[in-house]
Design a protein around this motif. Structure first.
Motif, PDB file in Angstrom:
ATOM      1  N   GLU A  75      76.616  52.353  42.605  1.00 10.13           N
ATOM      2  CA  GLU A  75      76.775  51.759  41.276  1.00 10.13           C
ATOM      3  C   GLU A  75      75.438  51.287  40.717  1.00 10.13           C
ATOM      4  N   LEU A  76      74.622  50.671  41.565  1.00 10.02           N
ATOM      5  CA  LEU A  76      73.307  50.217  41.111  1.00 10.02           C
ATOM      6  C   LEU A  76      72.408  51.397  40.758  1.00 10.02           C
ATOM      7  N   ALA A  77      72.496  52.460  41.559  1.00 10.65           N
ATOM      8  CA  ALA A  77      71.682  53.647  41.281  1.00 10.65           C
ATOM      9  C   ALA A  77      72.088  54.283  39.956  1.00 10.65           C
ATOM     10  N   GLU A  78      73.393  54.395  39.730  1.00 11.89           N
ATOM     11  CA  GLU A  78      73.881  54.989  38.485  1.00 11.89           C
ATOM     12  C   GLU A  78      73.524  54.136  37.275  1.00 11.89           C
ATOM     13  N   ALA A  79      73.410  52.816  37.489  1.00  8.39           N
ATOM     14  CA  ALA A  79      73.047  51.920  36.385  1.00  8.39           C
ATOM     15  C   ALA A  79      71.552  51.945  36.095  1.00  8.39           C
ATOM     16  N   GLY A  80      70.785  52.581  36.972  1.00  9.21           N
ATOM     17  CA  GLY A  80      69.351  52.704  36.760  1.00  9.21           C
ATOM     18  C   GLY A  80      68.561  51.433  36.989  1.00  9.21           C
ATOM     19  N   VAL A  81      69.070  50.540  37.844  1.00  8.93           N
ATOM     20  CA  VAL A  81      68.386  49.260  38.050  1.00  8.93           C
ATOM     21  C   VAL A  81      67.558  49.226  39.332  1.00  8.93           C
ATOM     22  N   LEU A  82      67.644  50.263  40.153  1.00 12.75           N
ATOM     23  CA  LEU A  82      66.888  50.283  41.402  1.00 12.75           C
ATOM     24  C   LEU A  82      65.453  50.738  41.158  1.00 12.75           C
ATOM     25  N   GLY A  83      64.505  50.085  41.818  1.00 13.48           N
ATOM     26  CA  GLY A  83      63.109  50.487  41.713  1.00 13.48           C
ATOM     27  C   GLY A  83      62.452  50.160  40.392  1.00 13.48           C
ATOM     28  N   ARG A  84      63.075  49.336  39.605  1.00 11.39           N
ATOM     29  CA  ARG A  84      62.504  48.986  38.302  1.00 11.39           C
ATOM     30  C   ARG A  84      61.322  48.032  38.483  1.00 11.39           C
ATOM     31  N   LYS A  85      60.213  48.327  37.837  1.00 12.95           N
ATOM     32  CA  LYS A  85      59.034  47.479  37.934  1.00 12.95           C
ATOM     33  C   LYS A  85      59.161  46.307  36.971  1.00 12.95           C
ATOM     34  N   ARG A  86      58.947  45.103  37.497  1.00 16.11           N
ATOM     35  CA  ARG A  86      59.035  43.884  36.695  1.00 16.11           C
ATOM     36  C   ARG A  86      57.707  43.137  36.756  1.00 16.11           C
ATOM     37  N   PRO A  87      57.497  42.193  35.842  1.00 17.92           N
ATOM     38  CA  PRO A  87      56.210  41.475  35.810  1.00 17.92           C
ATOM     39  C   PRO A  87      55.853  40.770  37.112  1.00 17.92           C
ATOM     40  N   VAL A  88      56.870  40.248  37.811  1.00 16.72           N
ATOM     41  CA  VAL A  88      56.621  39.533  39.061  1.00 16.72           C
ATOM     42  C   VAL A  88      57.231  40.311  40.214  1.00 16.72           C
ATOM     43  N   ARG A  89      56.421  40.590  41.220  1.00 17.76           N
ATOM     44  CA  ARG A  89      56.926  41.241  42.423  1.00 17.76           C
ATOM     45  C   ARG A  89      57.442  40.162  43.370  1.00 17.76           C
ATOM     46  N   ILE A  90      58.635  40.369  43.910  1.00 19.05           N
ATOM     47  CA  ILE A  90      59.258  39.384  44.793  1.00 19.05           C
ATOM     48  C   ILE A  90      59.469  40.044  46.150  1.00 19.05           C
ATOM     49  N   LYS A  91      58.570  39.775  47.068  1.00 18.88           N
ATOM     50  CA  LYS A  91      58.646  40.371  48.402  1.00 18.88           C
ATOM     51  C   LYS A  91      59.437  39.446  49.325  1.00 18.88           C
ATOM     52  N   VAL A  92      60.384  40.024  50.043  1.00 20.69           N
ATOM     53  CA  VAL A  92      61.281  39.245  50.896  1.00 20.69           C
ATOM     54  C   VAL A  92      61.187  39.743  52.333  1.00 20.69           C
ATOM     55  N   GLU A  93      61.015  38.812  53.258  1.00 14.03           N
ATOM     56  CA  GLU A  93      60.992  39.124  54.686  1.00 14.03           C
ATOM     57  C   GLU A  93      61.992  38.228  55.399  1.00 14.03           C
ATOM     58  N   THR A 114      54.771  31.038  48.227  1.00 19.94           N
ATOM     59  CA  THR A 114      55.839  31.439  49.148  1.00 19.94           C
ATOM     60  C   THR A 114      56.836  30.307  49.362  1.00 19.94           C
ATOM     61  N   LYS A 115      58.099  30.682  49.503  1.00 17.33           N
ATOM     62  CA  LYS A 115      59.156  29.716  49.803  1.00 17.33           C
ATOM     63  C   LYS A 115      60.064  30.279  50.890  1.00 17.33           C
ATOM     64  N   ILE A 116      60.739  29.385  51.585  1.00 17.07           N
ATOM     65  CA  ILE A 116      61.811  29.777  52.495  1.00 17.07           C
ATOM     66  C   ILE A 116      63.126  29.505  51.780  1.00 17.07           C
ATOM     67  N   ILE A 288      64.677  25.974  50.411  1.00 13.96           N
ATOM     68  CA  ILE A 288      65.840  25.849  49.528  1.00 13.96           C
ATOM     69  C   ILE A 288      67.017  26.623  50.116  1.00 13.96           C
ATOM     70  N   ALA A 289      68.207  26.082  49.966  1.00 11.43           N
ATOM     71  CA  ALA A 289      69.433  26.805  50.309  1.00 11.43           C
ATOM     72  C   ALA A 289      70.141  27.171  49.011  1.00 11.43           C
ATOM     73  N   VAL A 290      70.656  28.389  48.939  1.00 12.43           N
ATOM     74  CA  VAL A 290      71.392  28.854  47.758  1.00 12.43           C
ATOM     75  C   VAL A 290      72.735  29.392  48.229  1.00 12.43           C
ATOM     76  N   ARG A 326      61.822  34.667  53.842  1.00 15.67           N
ATOM     77  CA  ARG A 326      60.577  34.151  53.281  1.00 15.67           C
ATOM     78  C   ARG A 326      60.295  34.948  52.016  1.00 15.67           C
ATOM     79  N   ILE A 327      60.198  34.260  50.888  1.00 16.95           N
ATOM     80  CA  ILE A 327      59.991  34.921  49.597  1.00 16.95           C
ATOM     81  C   ILE A 327      58.571  34.666  49.113  1.00 16.95           C
TER      82      ILE A 327
END
Length: 333
Positions: A75-93, A114-116, A288-290, A326-327
């Motif tokens: 569904e995400l692939a068909e919506a064209g939202v995967l791999g979209r480049k945005r102003p801020v890169r958010i790397k998650v480990e 960086t945040k946890i 932070i917990a979400v 870790r973000i």
């Protein structure tokens, strides 16, 4: 007193709705064989989060997660939202949190960008239970359908769907993990199943100095689905006085929810991106917990975060599951 009475009556209505649905569907021997032929095995979750030893998800729930991981990705692939480049890169480990200590992942040693963050999906709600009953009968669910015979999540009894007894027990099981974490801020979706999950899992952080805040940016799919329509904000604020509802603007009638159309994946991805970059990134707290919802989490981890090659992180969350990450934020080149 009014809130407790409302909760009791609402839960009883949902219990009867689940029984009615169960009795109205002809029994079948599990799911049709063709349903999961292309679905990979469930990720092990090893290293993604600390899973309590006594956590047991139902086989129906495991099958559902396998299905949703594959179908959600399509569904995400068909919506064209995967791999979209945005102003801020958010790397998650991913990081491994031990139930007795998390000194190795202390937020005090983090770089400034960086945040946890500990992301948790809410425990089993009545809508999840009814969905399992629906699927176990061999029927598929069309989430954009208005007919409750094809989409049980539009049933009016499911407004702001609460946790089942099983869901409450799940939260109690995860309390040991929650107690081992050190969030300075606990952010919850204003829907009651998320708040109750947070108060069960992070019960040891109530009244200890950690801030509690409800935020509409991490709500589940907006529109159409009754289970995602919020009850009056004043009721939630009265029931959970330690949670700051000051930023919840949808009011008594839930102005963000509409009966005719479900939020698109593009709209949800944009909302998730804004929640992370405009809210989480700018908060002074380093850990932070979400506590939020599965569709929102799946969209965020697949369409907003850069998870590298970690397929486990991109899989659909189980009920009550916590994934600690870790973000790191950086400006896109």
């Amino acid at each position: 007193m009014f809130t407790q009475k409302w909760m009791h009556n609402h839960s009883e209505v949902l219990r009867r709705a689940a029984i009615t649905l169960l009795l109205s569907i002809p029994a079948k021997a599990g799911m049709p064989p063709s349903t999961f032929t292309s679905v990979p095995s469930l990720p092990s979750f090893t290293g993604v989060s600390t899973t309590p030893k006594n956590v047991e998800w139902t086989e129906a729930a495991l099958r559902t997660v396998r299905m949703l991981t594959v179908n959600g990705g399509k569904e995400l692939a068909e919506a064209g939202v995967l791999g979209r480049k945005r102003p801020v890169r958010i790397k998650v480990e991913r990081i491994v949190i031990d139930e007795t200590s998390n000194d190795e992942n202390s937020s005090s040693a983090l770089p400034s960008n960086t945040k946890i963050v500990h992301f948790q999906r809410h425990g089993q709600g009545y809508h999840n239970l009814i969905g399992e009953i629906f699927r176990e009968s061999g029927r598929s669910i069309d989430f954009d359908e208005r007919d409750p015979k094809k989409n049980p999540f539009v049933r009016p009894e499911l407004v702001d769907s609460p946790l089942t007894a099983f869901g409450l027990a799940e939260c109690a099981t995860w309390r040991g993990v929650g107690a081992s974490l050190r969030p300075d801020l606990i952010v919850v979706s204003p829907l009651q199943r998320a708040i109750r999950t947070a108060t069960g899992t992070f019960a040891d952080h109530i009244g200890t100095g950690a801030k509690w805040m409800a935020h509409e940016g991490c709500r589940e799919d907006l529109g159409l689905l009754s289970c995602n329509r919020m009850r009056p904000a004043s009721e939630a604020a009265a029931e959970f006085p330690f949670v700051d509802f000051g930023g919840v603007s949808s009011g008594e009638s839930d102005s963000l929810w509409g009966p005719d159309k479900r939020e698109t994946r593009q709209e949800q991805a944009d909302r998730a991106y804004g929640f992370v970059t405009e809210f989480l990134r700018n908060r002074p707290e380093r850990e932070i917990a979400v506590v939020t919802h599965s569709s929102f989490l799946f969209t965020m981890f697949n369409a907003v975060f850069d998870c590298g090659d970690d397929e486990d992180l991109r899989s659909w969350f189980m009920t009550s599951e916590i994934r600690s990450v870790r973000i790191s934020f950086s400006e896109s080149q």
